[in-house]
Design a protein around this motif. Sequence first.
Motif, mmCIF file in Angstrom:
data_model
loop_
_atom_site.group_PDB
_atom_site.id
_atom_site.type_symbol
_atom_site.label_atom_id
_atom_site.label_comp_id
_atom_site.label_asym_id
_atom_site.label_seq_id
_atom_site.Cartn_x
_atom_site.Cartn_y
_atom_site.Cartn_z
ATOM 1 N N GLU A 84 0.829 -1.196 0.000
ATOM 2 C CA GLU A 84 0.000 0.000 0.000
ATOM 3 C C GLU A 84 0.866 1.250 0.000
ATOM 4 O OE1 GLU A 84 -3.174 0.020 2.844
ATOM 5 O OE2 GLU A 84 -3.282 -2.156 2.797
ATOM 6 N N SER A 85 0.234 2.396 -0.153
ATOM 7 C CA SER A 85 0.972 3.650 -0.249
ATOM 8 C C SER A 85 1.037 4.375 1.098
ATOM 9 C CB SER A 85 0.330 4.545 -1.298
ATOM 10 O OG SER A 85 -0.975 4.864 -0.876
ATOM 11 N N TYR A 86 1.597 3.766 2.089
ATOM 12 C CA TYR A 86 1.849 4.405 3.375
ATOM 13 C C TYR A 86 3.346 4.360 3.622
ATOM 14 C CZ TYR A 86 2.331 -0.337 5.128
ATOM 15 O OH TYR A 86 2.756 -1.618 5.323
ATOM 16 N N ASN B 179 -1.213 0.686 7.335
ATOM 17 C CA ASN B 179 -1.631 2.068 7.160
ATOM 18 C C ASN B 179 -1.942 2.773 8.480
ATOM 19 O OD1 ASN B 179 -2.132 4.195 5.386
ATOM 20 N ND2 ASN B 179 -4.302 3.743 5.299
ATOM 21 N N GLN C 53 4.990 13.824 -0.417
ATOM 22 C CA GLN C 53 4.904 12.407 -0.066
ATOM 23 C C GLN C 53 5.991 11.989 0.921
ATOM 24 O OE1 GLN C 53 5.153 9.864 -3.492
ATOM 25 N NE2 GLN C 53 5.015 7.979 -2.292
#
Length: 169
Positions: free
Chosen positions: A20-22, A55, A135
Amino acid sequence: MVVACFLGLLAGSAMAAESESYPKAEFFGGYQYTRLEGGVNANGFDISGAGNFNNYFGIAADFGASYKTESGVKFNNYTYTFGPQLSLRANKAYTPFVHALIGGDRATASFGGVSASGNGMAVLAGGGVDININQYMAFRGSADWMLLHSNGSSSSKNFRMPIGIVFKF
């Protein structure tokens, strides 16, 4: 020590399995204001790191230092703590978090060449918010209640407020 290494290996494998994008890791450094019971206002720094399992959940390690000199008395206080951290990553602009950290405390005082020190336990509970710049970087403001226990006495009316920059990887 063995348990910590084992947990570190588990954390590493869990983080590698997630896609995931964490951020997998976060490193913070900044200024720390500390208000200690008895009216001592001290300035210093705080550094911390967190490994995120998913997350929402991560493990944080924190080192804080505060210094004060008043009427010739030099006072230093150091905390080194670790524990769970929960983050709510529902918005890309900011990330609120809470943590409960436990560890050690070292206080020193000196006056006219005579010094004394004490070691004890520290418990920090609080949280804050990361205002995401991009980010990989955020501005962090947080506040913690501190319980310090040393030499048979407890001090529970303590507060600290770190502010600074977080780097996310």
